[in-house]
Design a protein around this motif. Structure first.
Motif, PDB file in Angstrom:
ATOM      1  N   PHE A  83      38.695  41.739  16.136  1.00  0.00           N
ATOM      2  CA  PHE A  83      38.829  43.006  15.974  1.00  0.00           C
ATOM      3  C   PHE A  83      39.155  43.550  14.418  1.00  0.00           C
ATOM      4  CE2 PHE A  83      39.421  43.311  20.439  1.00  0.00           C
ATOM      5  CZ  PHE A  83      38.570  44.358  20.924  1.00  0.00           C
ATOM      6  N   ARG A  84      40.137  42.624  14.138  1.00  0.00           N
ATOM      7  CA  ARG A  84      40.790  42.839  12.642  1.00  0.00           C
ATOM      8  C   ARG A  84      39.877  42.550  11.621  1.00  0.00           C
ATOM      9  NH1 ARG A  84      44.955  40.223  14.894  1.00  0.00           N
ATOM     10  NH2 ARG A  84      44.823  38.627  13.404  1.00  0.00           N
ATOM     11  N   ASN A  85      39.123  41.446  11.793  1.00  0.00           N
ATOM     12  CA  ASN A  85      38.197  40.585  10.903  1.00  0.00           C
ATOM     13  C   ASN A  85      36.867  41.474  10.693  1.00  0.00           C
ATOM     14  OD1 ASN A  85      40.255  38.980  10.034  1.00  0.00           O
ATOM     15  ND2 ASN A  85      39.471  37.398  11.487  1.00  0.00           N
ATOM     16  N   ALA A  86      36.536  42.292  11.724  1.00  0.00           N
ATOM     17  CA  ALA A  86      35.066  42.785  11.655  1.00  0.00           C
ATOM     18  C   ALA A  86      35.101  44.288  10.504  1.00  0.00           C
ATOM     19  CB  ALA A  86      34.784  43.650  12.997  1.00  0.00           C
ATOM     20  N   GLY A  87      34.361  43.852   9.742  1.00  0.00           N
ATOM     21  CA  GLY A  87      33.918  44.805   8.594  1.00  0.00           C
ATOM     22  C   GLY A  87      33.674  46.274   9.014  1.00  0.00           C
ATOM     23  N   VAL A  88      33.560  47.143   8.198  1.00  0.00           N
ATOM     24  CA  VAL A  88      33.027  48.557   8.365  1.00  0.00           C
ATOM     25  C   VAL A  88      31.532  48.447   8.359  1.00  0.00           C
ATOM     26  CG1 VAL A  88      32.826  50.758   7.677  1.00  0.00           C
ATOM     27  CG2 VAL A  88      35.097  49.559   7.569  1.00  0.00           C
ATOM     28  N   VAL A  89      30.973  48.957   9.435  1.00  0.00           N
ATOM     29  CA  VAL A  89      29.641  49.296   9.725  1.00  0.00           C
ATOM     30  C   VAL A  89      28.882  49.915   8.593  1.00  0.00           C
ATOM     31  CG1 VAL A  89      27.758  50.017  10.845  1.00  0.00           C
ATOM     32  CG2 VAL A  89      29.568  48.924  12.166  1.00  0.00           C
ATOM     33  N   GLY A  90      27.929  49.466   7.881  1.00  0.00           N
ATOM     34  CA  GLY A  90      27.282  50.113   6.863  1.00  0.00           C
ATOM     35  C   GLY A  90      26.663  51.394   7.382  1.00  0.00           C
TER      36      GLY A  90
ATOM     37  N   GLN B 130      24.251  53.313  17.026  1.00  0.00           N
ATOM     38  CA  GLN B 130      25.540  52.973  16.882  1.00  0.00           C
ATOM     39  C   GLN B 130      26.421  53.831  17.533  1.00  0.00           C
ATOM     40  OE1 GLN B 130      25.828  49.518  16.620  1.00  0.00           O
ATOM     41  NE2 GLN B 130      26.337  49.288  14.641  1.00  0.00           N
ATOM     42  N   THR B 131      26.682  53.893  18.740  1.00  0.00           N
ATOM     43  CA  THR B 131      27.646  54.817  19.372  1.00  0.00           C
ATOM     44  C   THR B 131      28.866  54.214  20.170  1.00  0.00           C
ATOM     45  OG1 THR B 131      26.609  55.004  21.693  1.00  0.00           O
ATOM     46  CG2 THR B 131      25.836  56.612  19.811  1.00  0.00           C
ATOM     47  N   VAL B 132      29.865  55.027  20.148  1.00  0.00           N
ATOM     48  CA  VAL B 132      31.171  54.490  20.938  1.00  0.00           C
ATOM     49  C   VAL B 132      31.304  55.926  22.005  1.00  0.00           C
ATOM     50  CG1 VAL B 132      31.942  53.151  18.985  1.00  0.00           C
ATOM     51  CG2 VAL B 132      32.723  55.472  19.481  1.00  0.00           C
ATOM     52  N   SER B 133      31.952  55.280  23.045  1.00  0.00           N
ATOM     53  CA  SER B 133      32.537  56.387  24.005  1.00  0.00           C
ATOM     54  C   SER B 133      34.122  56.535  24.004  1.00  0.00           C
ATOM     55  CB  SER B 133      32.204  55.802  25.610  1.00  0.00           C
ATOM     56  OG  SER B 133      32.852  54.671  26.076  1.00  0.00           O
ATOM     57  N   VAL B 134      34.400  57.862  24.034  1.00  0.00           N
ATOM     58  CA  VAL B 134      35.840  58.203  23.919  1.00  0.00           C
ATOM     59  C   VAL B 134      36.202  58.905  25.104  1.00  0.00           C
ATOM     60  CG1 VAL B 134      37.569  59.241  22.313  1.00  0.00           C
ATOM     61  CG2 VAL B 134      35.463  58.375  21.353  1.00  0.00           C
ATOM     62  N   SER B 135      37.117  58.369  25.595  1.00  0.00           N
ATOM     63  CA  SER B 135      37.717  58.854  26.955  1.00  0.00           C
ATOM     64  C   SER B 135      39.235  58.937  27.075  1.00  0.00           C
ATOM     65  CB  SER B 135      36.963  58.398  28.347  1.00  0.00           C
ATOM     66  OG  SER B 135      37.168  56.728  28.152  1.00  0.00           O
ATOM     67  N   GLY B 136      39.716  59.372  28.278  1.00  0.00           N
ATOM     68  CA  GLY B 136      41.088  59.319  28.411  1.00  0.00           C
ATOM     69  C   GLY B 136      41.856  60.923  27.885  1.00  0.00           C
TER      70      GLY B 136
ATOM     71  N   PRO C 237      31.646  59.096   8.206  1.00  0.00           N
ATOM     72  CA  PRO C 237      32.917  59.569   8.146  1.00  0.00           C
ATOM     73  C   PRO C 237      33.747  59.158   9.538  1.00  0.00           C
ATOM     74  CG  PRO C 237      31.562  61.565   8.059  1.00  0.00           C
ATOM     75  CD  PRO C 237      30.798  60.397   8.680  1.00  0.00           C
ATOM     76  N   THR C 238      33.027  58.289  10.475  1.00  0.00           N
ATOM     77  CA  THR C 238      33.617  57.921  11.726  1.00  0.00           C
ATOM     78  C   THR C 238      33.586  56.606  11.654  1.00  0.00           C
ATOM     79  OG1 THR C 238      31.736  58.683  12.922  1.00  0.00           O
ATOM     80  CG2 THR C 238      33.478  60.239  12.834  1.00  0.00           C
ATOM     81  N   ARG C 239      33.638  55.792  11.036  1.00  0.00           N
ATOM     82  CA  ARG C 239      33.327  54.046  11.115  1.00  0.00           C
ATOM     83  C   ARG C 239      34.784  53.501  11.546  1.00  0.00           C
ATOM     84  NH1 ARG C 239      30.426  52.622   5.583  1.00  0.00           N
ATOM     85  NH2 ARG C 239      31.798  54.196   4.684  1.00  0.00           N
TER      86      ARG C 239
ATOM     87  N   LEU D 224      38.719  58.946  16.588  1.00  0.00           N
ATOM     88  CA  LEU D 224      39.618  59.965  17.347  1.00  0.00           C
ATOM     89  C   LEU D 224      39.843  61.404  16.839  1.00  0.00           C
ATOM     90  CD1 LEU D 224      42.809  57.255  17.926  1.00  0.00           C
ATOM     91  CD2 LEU D 224      40.892  58.015  19.677  1.00  0.00           C
ATOM     92  N   ALA D 225      39.730  61.559  15.458  1.00  0.00           N
ATOM     93  CA  ALA D 225      39.932  62.777  15.002  1.00  0.00           C
ATOM     94  C   ALA D 225      38.651  63.419  15.218  1.00  0.00           C
ATOM     95  CB  ALA D 225      40.099  62.446  13.533  1.00  0.00           C
ATOM     96  N   LYS D 226      37.421  62.719  15.160  1.00  0.00           N
ATOM     97  CA  LYS D 226      36.046  63.460  15.661  1.00  0.00           C
ATOM     98  C   LYS D 226      36.072  63.917  16.935  1.00  0.00           C
ATOM     99  CE  LYS D 226      31.575  64.102  15.132  1.00  0.00           C
ATOM    100  NZ  LYS D 226      31.126  65.215  14.113  1.00  0.00           N
ATOM    101  N   SER D 227      36.847  63.302  17.937  1.00  0.00           N
ATOM    102  CA  SER D 227      36.866  63.661  19.368  1.00  0.00           C
ATOM    103  C   SER D 227      37.760  64.678  19.694  1.00  0.00           C
ATOM    104  CB  SER D 227      37.118  62.325  20.205  1.00  0.00           C
ATOM    105  OG  SER D 227      38.697  61.939  19.862  1.00  0.00           O
ATOM    106  N   GLY D 228      38.556  65.247  18.655  1.00  0.00           N
ATOM    107  CA  GLY D 228      39.213  66.375  18.688  1.00  0.00           C
ATOM    108  C   GLY D 228      40.784  66.144  18.720  1.00  0.00           C
TER     109      GLY D 228
END
Length: 380
Positions: free
Chosen positions: A72-79, A169-175, A188-190, A196-200
């Motif tokens: 997780f930590r070594n994965a670079g930011v997606v272009g 390239q999507t992620v799911s945010v729940s809970g 802005p959401t990489r 988390l800010a994008k999800s409100g």
């Protein structure tokens, strides 16, 4: 004669009731200190009873370790400009001709191909260029490819490529978030915090919020507060990530002479004994014995050996930690001693409480004896 009989009857009834009170256990909230100490290993019991001091506090200060693994930590930011399968593109072609353009109508030098979707294999279809591999390309890279393919068919074509949506390239945010849903990874959401800010934002108290991320077969989680305080935990996201925000499920049980007796959830990452007592309303002032605050716990062998200065214990050990708040450092020890998930915090009743209950019971039975004697006297 009647007076003697009346006194004798009352005395007999009183003696009988007092004997009954003495023989039957009076109501109480749990064991007293003597009974707890009787369960010690030193007295052939099965629990280790340990007085809390600074050494014990250090040995038992173990909290759950959360974090993300190296993958997780070594994965670079997606272009943000990288095209992926599922993305929507807008293509604009400028042709350097006045009559009979390749893509447009006569006299139309600009042709717009809107809503071009990259298929599951990563290809798009462009008239006169055919199927073109778009996934993995940047908009500029795809522009160069299309320019080469069309250059031989229309003079000096000028092409622009715009990525309309990053649904590939999507992620799911729940809970426990304000807006659950599926969100594209965009410029802005990489990272985790920006998504988390994008999800409100978080819908529960930040102090008890845990953020869990699942990627493929791996899962990592962090405290929300740690995420905001430590930039190194703000991992880059990948398509398909599952983000879940959940409330801390740890809890302790409060029993005995406290303000409340119940299963109590943690209200912060770390919880001291003094905070745990305060969380349930403190000690019951008319009942509690401040010298008898106990914490019951099944302790891993590693910690139990450290606390007891041994090396031979194997498996979980029953431990009873004793806090005496009346000692010169008692309050400090209670402030520093950490409560853990599943602990039982028990406060014994003060010794005089049982005397008070006994006196109250005897007083009540004396009143009853008077009533019975009066009935006997009037009946005689």
């Amino acid at each position: 004669m009647k007076l003697t009989t009346s006194k004798g009857a009352r005395a007999l009834v009183l003696v009988a009731l007092v004997a009954t009170v003495g023989a039957c256990g009076l109501p109480r909230s749990g064991p007293n200190k003597r009974e707890i100490f009787a369960g010690s290993v030193l007295k052939q019991g099965d629990a280790y009873v340990v007085t809390v001091n600074s050494r014990v506090t250090r040995a038992t200060a173990v909290m759950p370790a959360f974090g993300f693994g190296s993958s997780f930590r070594n994965a670079g930011v997606v272009g943000s400009d990288t095209i992926n399968a599922g993305d929507l593109l807008a293509l604009t072609v400028f042709e350097n001709v006045k009559d009979d353009p390749l893509l447009g109508n006569t006299g139309q030098r600009v042709s717009l191909l809107d809503q071009v979707q990259v298929d599951g294999q990563g290809y798009i279809f462009v008239p006169y260029a055919g199927k073109v591999k778009a996934a993995g390309q940047t908009p500029d890279g795809l522009r160069q490819i299309l320019t080469k393919k069309l250059d031989s068919q229309t003079p000096d074509p000028q092409i622009t490529v715009q990525r309309l949506a990053g649904d590939g390239q999507t992620v799911s945010v729940s809970g426990a978030v304000t807006g659950q849903g599926v969100y594209p990874i965009e410029r802005p959401t990489r990272t985790l915090s920006t998504m988390l800010a994008k999800s409100g934002g978080i819908a529960i108290e930040p102090a008890v919020a845990i953020v869990r991320v699942t990627r493929g077969g791996q899962t990592g989680k962090v405290w929300l507060q740690d995420l905001y305080e430590n930039p190194g935990l703000d991992i880059a996201l990948r398509g398909g990530d599952q983000i879940v925000v959940e409330r801390d499920q740890r809890a302790f049980t409060a029993l005995g002479a406290t303000g409340a007796q119940s299963l109590v959830p943690f209200e912060s990452q770390t919880l001291s004994a003094i905070e745990a007592i305060a969380q349930v309303g403190g000690l019951a002032t008319s009942l509690a014995d401040p010298t008898g605050v106990f914490v019951f716990r099944n302790e891993p062998a590693e910690i139990a050996n450290s606390v007891l200065g041994r090396k031979d214990l194997r498996g979980d050990q029953r431990m009873v930690y004793v806090l005496d708040l009346t000692q010169p450092t008692g309050m400090f020890e209670a402030r520093d001693f950490l409560i853990r998930d599943g602990d039982t915090v028990y406060v014994t009743e003060a010794p005089f409480v049982q005397w008070t209950k006994t006196i109250g019971a005897i007083t009540g039975t004396a009143g009853a004896a008077d009533s019975l004697a009066s009935v006997g006297s009037s009946g005689g």
